[in-house]
Write a protein that holds these residues in place. Structure first.
Motif, PDB file in Angstrom:
ATOM      1  N   LEU A 356       0.793  -1.199   0.110  1.00  0.00           N
ATOM      2  CA  LEU A 356       0.008  -0.124  -0.051  1.00  0.00           C
ATOM      3  C   LEU A 356       0.802   1.142  -0.006  1.00  0.00           C
ATOM      4  O   LEU A 356       0.537   2.125  -0.651  1.00  0.00           O
ATOM      5  N   LEU A 357       2.042   1.308   0.660  1.00  0.00           N
ATOM      6  CA  LEU A 357       2.876   2.452   0.611  1.00  0.00           C
ATOM      7  C   LEU A 357       3.560   2.725  -0.719  1.00  0.00           C
ATOM      8  O   LEU A 357       3.570   3.870  -1.214  1.00  0.00           O
ATOM      9  N   GLU A 358       4.102   1.580  -1.378  1.00  0.00           N
ATOM     10  CA  GLU A 358       4.482   1.391  -2.608  1.00  0.00           C
ATOM     11  C   GLU A 358       3.304   2.036  -3.513  1.00  0.00           C
ATOM     12  O   GLU A 358       3.789   2.742  -4.639  1.00  0.00           O
ATOM     13  N   ASP A 359       2.093   1.527  -3.350  1.00  0.00           N
ATOM     14  CA  ASP A 359       1.137   1.750  -4.219  1.00  0.00           C
ATOM     15  C   ASP A 359       0.858   3.417  -4.122  1.00  0.00           C
ATOM     16  O   ASP A 359       0.675   4.000  -5.269  1.00  0.00           O
ATOM     17  N   THR A 360       0.908   4.120  -3.241  1.00  0.00           N
ATOM     18  CA  THR A 360       0.825   5.631  -2.902  1.00  0.00           C
ATOM     19  C   THR A 360       2.033   6.378  -3.757  1.00  0.00           C
ATOM     20  O   THR A 360       1.790   7.329  -4.456  1.00  0.00           O
ATOM     21  N   SER A 398      -2.735  -5.314  14.434  1.00  0.00           N
ATOM     22  CA  SER A 398      -1.863  -5.427  15.530  1.00  0.00           C
ATOM     23  C   SER A 398      -1.106  -6.632  15.459  1.00  0.00           C
ATOM     24  O   SER A 398       0.127  -6.631  15.631  1.00  0.00           O
ATOM     25  N   SER A 399      -1.588  -7.650  15.274  1.00  0.00           N
ATOM     26  CA  SER A 399      -0.933  -8.874  15.162  1.00  0.00           C
ATOM     27  C   SER A 399       0.040  -8.968  14.163  1.00  0.00           C
ATOM     28  O   SER A 399       1.012  -9.590  14.324  1.00  0.00           O
ATOM     29  N   ILE A 400      -0.547  -8.355  12.998  1.00  0.00           N
ATOM     30  CA  ILE A 400       0.659  -8.470  11.868  1.00  0.00           C
ATOM     31  C   ILE A 400       2.089  -7.368  12.219  1.00  0.00           C
ATOM     32  O   ILE A 400       2.899  -7.841  11.853  1.00  0.00           O
ATOM     33  N   MET A 401       1.373  -6.491  12.815  1.00  0.00           N
ATOM     34  CA  MET A 401       2.694  -5.510  13.078  1.00  0.00           C
ATOM     35  C   MET A 401       3.485  -6.123  14.156  1.00  0.00           C
ATOM     36  O   MET A 401       4.833  -5.980  13.947  1.00  0.00           O
ATOM     37  N   ILE A 402       3.131  -6.915  15.127  1.00  0.00           N
ATOM     38  CA  ILE A 402       3.838  -7.396  16.028  1.00  0.00           C
ATOM     39  C   ILE A 402       4.657  -8.606  15.566  1.00  0.00           C
ATOM     40  O   ILE A 402       5.919  -8.706  15.530  1.00  0.00           O
ATOM     41  N   ALA A 403       4.042  -9.535  14.411  1.00  0.00           N
ATOM     42  CA  ALA A 403       4.910 -10.521  13.729  1.00  0.00           C
ATOM     43  C   ALA A 403       6.005  -9.895  12.652  1.00  0.00           C
ATOM     44  O   ALA A 403       7.114 -10.457  12.564  1.00  0.00           O
ATOM     45  N   ILE A 404       5.601  -8.514  11.955  1.00  0.00           N
ATOM     46  CA  ILE A 404       6.625  -8.122  10.934  1.00  0.00           C
ATOM     47  C   ILE A 404       7.755  -7.281  11.653  1.00  0.00           C
ATOM     48  O   ILE A 404       8.768  -7.018  11.538  1.00  0.00           O
ATOM     49  N   GLN A 436       1.368   0.793  18.965  1.00  0.00           N
ATOM     50  CA  GLN A 436       2.476   2.000  18.839  1.00  0.00           C
ATOM     51  C   GLN A 436       3.129   1.613  17.556  1.00  0.00           C
ATOM     52  O   GLN A 436       3.480   2.523  16.856  1.00  0.00           O
ATOM     53  N   ILE A 437       3.204   0.306  17.088  1.00  0.00           N
ATOM     54  CA  ILE A 437       3.952   0.132  15.780  1.00  0.00           C
ATOM     55  C   ILE A 437       3.039   0.707  14.693  1.00  0.00           C
ATOM     56  O   ILE A 437       3.375   1.245  13.658  1.00  0.00           O
ATOM     57  N   PHE A 438       1.816   0.540  14.916  1.00  0.00           N
ATOM     58  CA  PHE A 438       0.608   0.838  13.705  1.00  0.00           C
ATOM     59  C   PHE A 438       0.780   2.229  13.736  1.00  0.00           C
ATOM     60  O   PHE A 438       0.736   2.795  12.739  1.00  0.00           O
ATOM     61  N   ALA A 439       0.877   3.227  14.950  1.00  0.00           N
ATOM     62  CA  ALA A 439       1.066   4.422  14.944  1.00  0.00           C
ATOM     63  C   ALA A 439       2.340   4.944  14.122  1.00  0.00           C
ATOM     64  O   ALA A 439       2.326   5.876  13.250  1.00  0.00           O
ATOM     65  N   HIS A 440       3.239   4.309  14.232  1.00  0.00           N
ATOM     66  CA  HIS A 440       4.585   4.514  13.296  1.00  0.00           C
ATOM     67  C   HIS A 440       4.320   4.170  11.957  1.00  0.00           C
ATOM     68  O   HIS A 440       4.917   4.978  11.209  1.00  0.00           O
ATOM     69  N   TYR A 441       3.820   3.158  11.682  1.00  0.00           N
ATOM     70  CA  TYR A 441       3.314   3.001  10.250  1.00  0.00           C
ATOM     71  C   TYR A 441       2.273   3.992   9.608  1.00  0.00           C
ATOM     72  O   TYR A 441       2.674   4.486   8.417  1.00  0.00           O
ATOM     73  N   CYS A 442       1.531   4.450  10.340  1.00  0.00           N
ATOM     74  CA  CYS A 442       0.567   5.753   9.862  1.00  0.00           C
ATOM     75  C   CYS A 442       1.433   6.869   9.757  1.00  0.00           C
ATOM     76  O   CYS A 442       1.397   7.573   8.619  1.00  0.00           O
TER      77      CYS A 442
END
Length: 632
Positions: A356-360, A398-404, A436-442
């Protein structure tokens, strides 16, 4: 004299005692002779008797052996006749089958044959080999008929049902009827016992027989729900964003859980405890394979529409994880199977963040034109809407964020957890780390968005003011969509990162207003006794006008003229640009603070240059203040 008489009497007494002893000795001797004679006669008589009885005793022993042999022969004959008798007595019942003969009578006959066969194998008589083969065939026929009857009973109870009727009304799926379960239990109990008794090893064939009927029943029952999950993913509007709960996958999962729980209850009632796991897995595997096929189809759809349908991947992850956890808590089974089925969707969910980042970036870099009035592009709203919608799926994300891991969405990030194991409910906890990781992604998404827009704007937007407004507008839309949504508590501490972009836009915009401000700078004529300070208090414009040379007057007039031209152009340009309300207020105020003090000072000094005719001095202080107010 007296002594002589006493001695004589003693001698007489002694002689009398001797005579008595001799008499007794004689009698003893005679008795011994008689005993000896009797013993001789007895020995002679015993020998004669032995000679007479010996042949009789020998004949008796031979008769005993003969009798024993005859009994053995009769027993052997009975054993030889037994298989034939068993075969004759039970064959008719077995040939009729369990339905016609009745299950109870049929099972009795099969058990008799099984017992006879076991006895024959122990005797191992060569003469019974043919009978052994006959009984084996008869037993096999009986067992086969029982297995077929088992399957037939199951089949009658395994007609597919309409799952929505049970799901929508929150009713448990129907279990096998009690009367049928009794018949099935009798058959299964005998076959399982026979399998162990005959030392065949492995599992009872009834495990596979059960799964071969109930497995297709589960597939057929859940088929409509699987099809609905695929059909509801199809879009009427290509660019429509997926909305939570609009896909049939949730109903599919509820139906599958209810069907599997009912099946597990059937299995627990019918089979031994050590067989539950194997039968349940065998029975459900087909339905899970169908689930895996359905998820692969949905995954292909998601990947083809990632920017609008990535949320479906997150929803499926959460729903399937909940289904797996619920069934695992009830049965202790199927978790690895669900993990394997979910893997493609989970991988798409994980890769979607970077994609999604790359698509943007790709969408912005592919632009051939940009609005020259500074209007924000739809990509800004779309990107922020995507982040807002992601908050609705914060548990799986959140689960994905923790995993990656933090930053795992970046191109150069190390690969995250690639385990095939389905995430647990614990990993779906919206922990501080996950949020917190999701906030960083945002923030990374917003920074990527605005950086790409600025870089592309510098190429395609011709004027600096328009570029500044464009950046400020974009940052303002981002700020507003954060504050007006559930993103706000997540990004409250990072709003300065957004505000710096608005400041960047304002700074670029105000660069264009430097030109009119330069026309308001004049030379300080200190050698003529005029004030050198920048203040305007106490300045007499008429007096200053009189003190100017013709050349100085012309220069002042030209400054007013150039200011008016430049100012009017910028005001017109300002009003022609599209500005978000907040941006217009900020820029109007910024321009006013930049220009008005300089103009008022300049006006105080030199407004008498055209005697109030307005030929050179177009705006008085009140008028120009009004212009600035109109800019906001």
């Amino acid at each position: 004299m007296a002594v002589g008489l006493g001695s004589k009497a003693a001698d007489e007494e002694a002689r009398a005692e001797v005579e008595v002893l001799n008499s007794r000795l004689e009698k003893t001797s005679q008795l011994s002779k008689k005993i000896q004679a009797s013993l001789s006669r007895l020995e002679s008589n015993g020998k004669s008797m032995q000679d007479a009885i010996g042949p009789v005793y020998g004949n008796t022993q031979r008769l005993q052996v003969l009798g024993s042999n005859i009994e053995g022969i009769l027993s052997a004959i009975e054993k030889i006749r037994l298989p034939s008798d068993i075969k004759n007595s039970e064959e008719d019942v077995i040939r009729k089958g369990p339905e016609k003969a009745g299950l109870s009578a049929f099972l009795t006959s099969v058990k008799n044959v099984n017992k006879a066969l076991a006895d024959m194998k122990r005797t191992n008589l060569r003469s019974n080999q043919q009978s052994l083969a006959d009984l084996s065939r008869l037993l096999k026929s009986g067992n086969t008929q029982l297995e077929s009857y088992f399957a037939k009973i199951l089949q009658e109870e395994s007609r597919p049902i309409e799952p929505l009727h049970f799901v929508t009304k929150d009713k448990p799926f129907p279990a096998l009827g009690q009367d049928k379960m009794t018949l099935l239990g009798l058959i299964n109990s005998y076959i399982a016992s026979s399998t162990r008794q005959n030392g065949l090893g492995g599992d009872s064939p009834m495990l596979q027989a059960y799964a071969s009927v109930r497995g297709p029943y589960l597939i057929s029952t859940l088929q409509n729900l699987a099809s609905a999950s695929v059909n509801t993913a199809k879009k009427k509007t290509p660019d429509a964003v997926y909305r939570q709960g609009t896909n049939g996958i949730g109903t599919y999962a509820k139906g599958m859980e209810a069907a599997f729980v009912a099946e597990y209850d059937n299995i627990c009632s019918l089979f031994a405890r050590d067989e539950w796991s194997k039968v349940f897995n065998l029975t459900c595997q087909g339905a899970i394979s169908e689930l895996a096929r359905t998820l692969r189809e949905l995954n292909a759809h998601i990947k083809a529409n990632l920017s609008t349908d990535c949320y479906l991947a997150y929803e499926i992850m959460e729903i399937m994880t909940g289904l797996s956890a619920s069934l695992d808590s009830r049965t202790g089974e199927l978790k690895p199977s669900f993990a394997a089925a979910l893997k493609p969707i989970r991988e798409t969910g994980k890769s979607s963040l970077a994609d999604l980042l790359e698509d943007t970036r790709r969408r912005i870099n592919g632009l051939q034109a940009m609005p020259q009035d500074g209007s924000p592009l739809p990509v800004v709203t779309e990107t922020m809407t995507r982040l807002q919608t992601m908050v609705d799926f914060l548990r799986p994300i959140s689960s994905i964020m923790i995993a990656i891991g933090d930053g795992g969405w970046k191109a150069n990030a190390a690969p995250g957890n690639t385990s095939d194991q389905i995430p647990s409910l614990k990993s779906f906890d919206i922990s501080a780390d996950g949020k917190q990781i999701f906030a960083h992604y945002c923030i990374d998404t917003i920074d990527t968005l605005l950086t790409s827009l600025e870089q592309k704007g510098k190429v395609l937007i011709k004027s600096k003011p328009a570029l500044g407004v464009f950046i400020a507008n974009s940052a303002t839309v981002v700020d507003r969509m954060i504050r007006g949504s559930d993103l706000q508590p997540l990004l409250a501490s990072r709003m300065a990162d957004v505000d710096k972009w608005r400041k960047t836009g304002v700074q670029i915009y105000t660069l264009g207003w430097r030109e009119p401000s330069t026309h308001l700078l004049d030379v300080q004529y200190t050698n003529r006794g005029r004030p050198s300070s920048g203040g305007s208090a106490g300045i007499d414009s008429s007096a200053m006008h009189k003190g100017l040379s013709s050349k100085d007057k012309d220069a002042i007039k030209e400054k007013f003229r150039l200011f008016n031209v430049s100012f009017d152009e910028l005001v017109a340009k300002h009003k022609s640009l599209y500005m978000e309300r907040e941006v217009r207020e900020i820029l109007g105020r910024q321009v006013q603070q930049m220009i008005e003090p300089l103009y008022c000072r300049f006006w105080d000094r030199y407004h008498e240059i055209d005697k109030g005719r307005g030929k050179y001095v177009k705006y008085n202080k009140a008028e120009i203040s009004g212009v600035f107010l109109s800019l906001g």
